[in-house]
Design a protein around this motif. Structure first.
Motif, mmCIF file in Angstrom:
data_model
loop_
_atom_site.group_PDB
_atom_site.id
_atom_site.type_symbol
_atom_site.label_atom_id
_atom_site.label_comp_id
_atom_site.label_asym_id
_atom_site.label_seq_id
_atom_site.Cartn_x
_atom_site.Cartn_y
_atom_site.Cartn_z
ATOM 1 N N VAL A 103 0.922 -1.143 -0.206
ATOM 2 C CA VAL A 103 -0.033 0.056 -0.077
ATOM 3 C C VAL A 103 0.609 1.417 -0.060
ATOM 4 C CG1 VAL A 103 -1.874 1.301 1.248
ATOM 5 C CG2 VAL A 103 -1.844 -1.131 1.059
ATOM 6 N N VAL A 104 1.761 1.365 0.868
ATOM 7 C CA VAL A 104 2.556 2.483 0.945
ATOM 8 C C VAL A 104 3.784 2.549 -0.110
ATOM 9 C CG1 VAL A 104 4.198 3.715 2.628
ATOM 10 C CG2 VAL A 104 2.227 2.591 3.332
ATOM 11 N N LYS A 105 4.584 1.557 -0.355
ATOM 12 C CA LYS A 105 5.758 1.646 -1.095
ATOM 13 C C LYS A 105 5.293 1.415 -2.580
ATOM 14 C CE LYS A 105 9.055 0.377 2.236
ATOM 15 N NZ LYS A 105 9.966 -0.533 2.781
ATOM 16 N N ARG A 106 3.964 0.835 -2.705
ATOM 17 C CA ARG A 106 3.453 0.325 -4.012
ATOM 18 C C ARG A 106 4.021 -0.779 -4.718
ATOM 19 N NH1 ARG A 106 -1.250 3.603 -5.260
ATOM 20 N NH2 ARG A 106 -1.574 4.731 -3.296
ATOM 21 N N LEU A 107 4.861 -1.593 -4.130
ATOM 22 C CA LEU A 107 5.344 -3.003 -4.615
ATOM 23 C C LEU A 107 4.412 -3.816 -5.189
ATOM 24 C CD1 LEU A 107 8.262 -3.367 -1.960
ATOM 25 C CD2 LEU A 107 8.466 -2.343 -4.205
ATOM 26 N N PRO A 108 4.691 -4.047 -6.339
ATOM 27 C CA PRO A 108 3.609 -5.176 -7.087
ATOM 28 C C PRO A 108 3.985 -6.778 -6.447
ATOM 29 C CG PRO A 108 5.524 -4.595 -8.908
ATOM 30 C CD PRO A 108 5.539 -3.924 -7.353
ATOM 31 N N PRO A 109 2.919 -7.487 -6.034
ATOM 32 C CA PRO A 109 3.120 -8.626 -5.682
ATOM 33 C C PRO A 109 3.344 -9.509 -6.735
ATOM 34 C CG PRO A 109 0.731 -8.385 -5.681
ATOM 35 C CD PRO A 109 1.668 -7.153 -6.058
ATOM 36 N N ALA A 110 4.368 -10.631 -6.189
ATOM 37 C CA ALA A 110 4.465 -11.692 -7.611
ATOM 38 C C ALA A 110 3.516 -12.754 -7.587
ATOM 39 C CB ALA A 110 5.800 -12.301 -6.962
ATOM 40 N N ILE A 111 2.441 -12.404 -6.587
ATOM 41 C CA ILE A 111 1.262 -13.585 -6.791
ATOM 42 C C ILE A 111 -0.022 -12.931 -6.873
ATOM 43 C CG2 ILE A 111 2.607 -15.196 -5.221
ATOM 44 C CD1 ILE A 111 0.976 -14.317 -3.011
ATOM 45 N N SER A 112 -0.930 -13.615 -7.405
ATOM 46 C CA SER A 112 -2.436 -13.158 -7.537
ATOM 47 C C SER A 112 -2.976 -12.879 -6.537
ATOM 48 C CB SER A 112 -3.229 -14.239 -8.216
ATOM 49 O OG SER A 112 -3.486 -15.049 -7.625
ATOM 50 N N ILE A 113 -4.195 -12.069 -6.122
ATOM 51 C CA ILE A 113 -4.923 -11.682 -5.182
ATOM 52 C C ILE A 113 -5.469 -13.028 -4.558
ATOM 53 C CG2 ILE A 113 -7.130 -10.735 -4.226
ATOM 54 C CD1 ILE A 113 -6.627 -8.599 -6.383
ATOM 55 N N ASN A 114 -5.939 -13.980 -5.155
ATOM 56 C CA ASN A 114 -6.647 -15.214 -4.817
ATOM 57 C C ASN A 114 -5.325 -15.981 -3.827
ATOM 58 O OD1 ASN A 114 -9.025 -14.889 -5.491
ATOM 59 N ND2 ASN A 114 -8.719 -15.692 -7.606
ATOM 60 N N MET B 196 5.915 -12.172 3.820
ATOM 61 C CA MET B 196 6.497 -11.327 3.197
ATOM 62 C C MET B 196 7.392 -12.035 1.946
ATOM 63 S SD MET B 196 7.068 -8.004 2.927
ATOM 64 C CE MET B 196 8.377 -6.597 2.490
ATOM 65 N N GLU B 197 8.067 -13.153 2.238
ATOM 66 C CA GLU B 197 8.737 -13.854 1.074
ATOM 67 C C GLU B 197 7.739 -14.539 0.096
ATOM 68 O OE1 GLU B 197 11.300 -17.902 0.674
ATOM 69 O OE2 GLU B 197 11.426 -16.623 2.609
ATOM 70 N N ARG B 198 6.640 -14.947 0.578
ATOM 71 C CA ARG B 198 5.700 -15.657 -0.190
ATOM 72 C C ARG B 198 5.199 -14.620 -1.250
ATOM 73 N NH1 ARG B 198 3.526 -20.810 1.301
ATOM 74 N NH2 ARG B 198 4.963 -21.852 1.972
ATOM 75 N N VAL B 199 4.604 -13.443 -0.684
ATOM 76 C CA VAL B 199 4.150 -12.497 -1.684
ATOM 77 C C VAL B 199 4.901 -11.757 -2.734
ATOM 78 C CG1 VAL B 199 3.005 -10.144 -1.492
ATOM 79 C CG2 VAL B 199 2.246 -11.836 0.207
ATOM 80 N N PHE B 200 6.393 -11.512 -2.466
ATOM 81 C CA PHE B 200 7.210 -10.968 -3.315
ATOM 82 C C PHE B 200 8.104 -11.805 -4.001
ATOM 83 C CE2 PHE B 200 5.455 -7.744 -0.365
ATOM 84 C CZ PHE B 200 4.896 -6.907 -1.212
ATOM 85 N N ASN B 201 8.308 -12.780 -3.747
ATOM 86 C CA ASN B 201 9.497 -13.802 -4.313
ATOM 87 C C ASN B 201 8.676 -14.831 -5.125
ATOM 88 O OD1 ASN B 201 11.664 -12.539 -3.205
ATOM 89 N ND2 ASN B 201 11.447 -13.857 -1.441
#
Length: 127
Positions: free
Chosen positions: A97-108, A122-127
Motif C-alpha cells: 500500500v505505501v511502497k506500491r510494490l507489485p506482488p509476485a502472486i495473485s490476489i487469490n 513477505m517472502e511468499r508475496v514478493f518472491n
C-alpha cells in the motif's frame, strides 16, 4: 546487380507475471511506461475493501459476514475469503500500500498467504 537482404533483431526484455490468475506482460521498469512498475489497482482495491469490512465488523456496523455480503450484493463466501487480506502482515501491507510494490502472486494466492504466520508472508508475496 544483387541486393543483400539485411535483418534487424530487436530484443525487448519483458517480464511475464501472473496477476489475478492471468498472465500479464510487463515492460522493463526503466522504460518509463505506465504500468511498467507499481501496484495493480485491483490489489489496492481488494485490500481497501477488506479493511473496510474488518472495521465494519469491529465497530458493530455489521453483525457478520452475511450482513456485509447482503449490503455489497456479493456472496458471503467471497466476503469471508477476501476479508483475510485485512490480516496480512504489517510489513506486507506497507510494501503493497505505501511502497506500491507489485506482488509476485495473485490476489487469490494472497488470500491463502494471509493464513500463514507473519514471518513467512513477505517472502511468499514478493518472491
Amino acid at each position: 546487380m544483387s541486393e543483400t537482404a539485411t535483418s534487424i533483431r530487436v530484443v525487448i526484455p519483458l517480464t511475464l507475471r501472473k496477476r489475478n490468475g492471468r498472465p500479464k506482460i510487463l515492460p522493463p521498469e526503466d522504460a518509463g511506461l505506465p504500468g511498467s512498475q507499481g501496484q495493480d489497482p485491483h490489489v489496492l482495491r481488494a485490500i481497501a475493501r477488506a479493511w473496510k469490512w474488518r472495521r465494519q465488523l469491529e465497530e458493530g456496523e455489521m453483525a457478520g459476514i452475511q450482513d456485509i455480503a447482503a449490503s455489497e450484493k456479493i456472496s458471503d463466501q467471497y466476503v469471508g475469503r477476501m476479508i483475510r487480506l485485512a490480516f496480512l502482515a504489517p510489513e506486507v501491507l506497507e510494501a503493497l500500500v505505501v511502497k506500491r510494490l507489485p506482488p509476485a502472486i495473485s490476489i487469490n494466492e494472497m488470500v491463502e498467504v494471509a493464513k500463514l504466520p507473519w514471518a513467512e508472508q513477505m517472502e511468499r508475496v514478493f518472491n
